[in-house]
Design a protein around this motif. Structure first.
Motif, PDB file in Angstrom:
ATOM      1  N   UNK A 215       0.828  -1.202   0.000  1.00 26.56           N
ATOM      2  CA  UNK A 215       0.000   0.000   0.000  1.00 26.56           C
ATOM      3  C   UNK A 215       0.865   1.255   0.000  1.00 26.56           C
ATOM      4  N   UNK A 216       0.323   2.307  -0.587  1.00 24.01           N
ATOM      5  CA  UNK A 216       0.979   3.615  -0.553  1.00 24.01           C
ATOM      6  C   UNK A 216       0.355   4.442   0.561  1.00 24.01           C
ATOM      7  N   UNK A 217       1.158   5.190   1.314  1.00 21.25           N
ATOM      8  CA  UNK A 217       0.579   6.057   2.361  1.00 21.25           C
ATOM      9  C   UNK A 217      -0.494   6.977   1.785  1.00 21.25           C
ATOM     10  N   UNK A 218      -1.511   7.232   2.594  1.00 18.79           N
ATOM     11  CA  UNK A 218      -2.615   8.092   2.164  1.00 18.79           C
ATOM     12  C   UNK A 218      -2.374   9.569   2.461  1.00 18.79           C
ATOM     13  N   UNK A 219      -1.432   9.847   3.358  1.00 19.88           N
ATOM     14  CA  UNK A 219      -1.133  11.223   3.720  1.00 19.88           C
ATOM     15  C   UNK A 219       0.301  11.296   4.225  1.00 19.88           C
TER      16      UNK A 219
END
Length: 454
Positions: A215-219
């Motif tokens: 997953x890629x960080x959301x913030x």
């Protein structure tokens, strides 16, 4: 070290409030006979205090307010080096605004449809919101009850359970709490050998997170200057990395917005958060959350909820703001200080220069070190006096408390009692005379206890 005139100034202010209270209880037609007598009595008391103030005589008459609140004269009687208080000291206009607008819902004297704080035009609260956005070169802004509530608003808007938020290894605990409150997970970018967050380290951390979680960080929540060392991090370069991975950047300006120029769009920020009570000469709790056209509909979303029985809807109330945010003296203190804040950010170089002057004086005391990056780029610094002032503490009867006592005798406060190893201070807002006095005092204390001064 209090000058009796400081005490008498407070007593005069309190006496005026006593007079003001009479008018708050009378009819609009004027004072009746009893009230007029009370008014004249209070005027006589005020004149006595004014005479004592003018002559510098008399003795303290008011020691506590409401029975248990001591009169706070830290800013009038001392040089205050406490880092979290330095840039939050109210301007004279802000103090006047608190007197006039301290009542609870004082923002709401002329609140009309659509009944939302940032839409009020009398006084010019709506204009102030626009001015805040312009000040930060962002598209929209809202006032919030402290920077932490700005973090919370963004985190709750962008994160769902299990989402990752990327933060600095020097990030403030409220960033952690805002992520946890939203059900997210914090991942930290490591520091380099100079205690700086770099763009390269940020990219490496993002790649590591993707490999480990898929997953890629959301913030990304990143400080420009952190609260622990006040080191400057590669915020502009970090924002470029962040956007390469389509991660929105939250710029934590708790120690920059209001003291130095901040251009949100130039820095590549999607959100800019500042602290009113920490860096904008405002009463607590106060702060600002600014964002772009892209993210405003997300973080400033309006309620869609409808009651099942009454079918009530609340229109344009913003969910993350819980409707209105600062409804009284906090907001008006922020507004009253704003002209001075806009002016003072133009003189940031002077503040940094004073900081470096003091650090040079401190470093003249053998064994003292600057833990923050040096030369300084900020007014807040963390220093290490383990090999200087702490050597005295080991044999002093008061142990580490001797240093704060010595400073207090010289009219300097803000050092945590007992601290003689690693400690922080700020020179922000101090005059050059005060900074020189502070430097002279540190050297004088060192010489008193036989420390070498180069």
């Amino acid at each position: 070290m209090q000058d009796i005139r400081v005490q008498k100034t407070f007593e005069a202010l309190f006496a005026l409030e006593d007079i003001r209270e009479i008018f708050r209880g009378t009819l609009p037609t004027g004072l009746n006979e009893t009230e007029e007598q009370e008014f004249q009595k209070k005027i006589s008391a005020l004149k006595k205090v004014i005479n004592e103030l003018e002559s510098g005589t008399g003795k303290p008459e008011v020691f506590r307010l409401a029975g248990n609140l001591p009169v706070r004269d830290r800013e009038e009687s001392f040089i205050n080096i406490q880092p979290i208080q330095a840039a939050g000291k109210l301007t004279v206009d802000a103090r006047k605004a608190l007197i006039a607008y301290g009542d609870g819902y004082s923002t709401c004297d002329s609140c009309k449809k659509p009944f939302r704080l940032d839409k009020i035009t009398k006084p010019g609260i709506a204009d102030f919101h626009s001015e805040l956005a312009d000040f930060l070169n962002m598209d929209e802004a809202r006032v919030v009850p402290g920077a932490r509530r700005g973090f919370q608003a963004v985190a709750s808007s962008l994160l769902e359970k299990g989402d990752i938020a990327l933060v600095s290894s020097l990030s403030h605990y409220t960033e952690f709490l805002s992520v946890e409150n939203a059900g997210g997970i914090v991942k930290e970018v490591p520091l380099n050998e100079n205690n700086i967050i770099t763009a390269e380290a940020t990219a490496e951390k993002i790649e590591a997170i993707i490999r480990e979680t898929g997953k890629t960080p959301k913030i990304m929540m990143m400080d420009h200057f952190d609260y622990q060392l006040a080191n400057e991090h590669e915020i502009k370069e970090i924002s470029k990395v962040s956007h390469q991975y389509d991660i929105p950047l939250l710029y934590n300006g708790a120690y920059t917005v209001g003291v130095m120029p901040v251009d949100g769009k130039d820095l590549g920020a999607d959100f800019v958060i500042g602290s009113g009570h920490k860096s904008m000469a405002s009463a607590a709790p106060s702060g600002v959350l600014a964002t772009t056209e892209e993210w405003a509909p997300v973080v400033f979303r309006t309620t869609q909820m409808k009651g099942d029985l009454t079918e009530r809807k609340f229109g344009i109330k913003e969910v993350e703001m819980l409707g209105c945010t600062l409804m009284g003296g906090t907001l008006f203190s922020m507004m009253a200080s704003f002209p001075a804040v806009k002016e003072r950010v133009k003189h940031w170089d002077e503040e940094v220069d004073k900081s470096n002057y003091l650090m040079d004086r401190l470093l003249s005391i053998s064994g003292s070190k600057v833990l923050s990056e040096y030369p300084r780029k900020h007014a807040l610094s963390k220093i290490d006096t383990t090999d200087s002032f702490d050597t005295v503490a080991k044999s002093h009867p008061k142990r580490g408390y001797y240093l704060s006592d010595e400073l207090s005798k010289r009219g300097i406060v803000g050092l945590f009692p007992g601290a003689t190893r690693a400690w922080k201070l700020s020179t922000y807002g101090l005059s050059r005379d005060r900074v020189k006095y502070l430097g002279d005092s540190l050297v004088e204390i060192a010489e008193k206890y036989g420390l070498e001064v180069r």
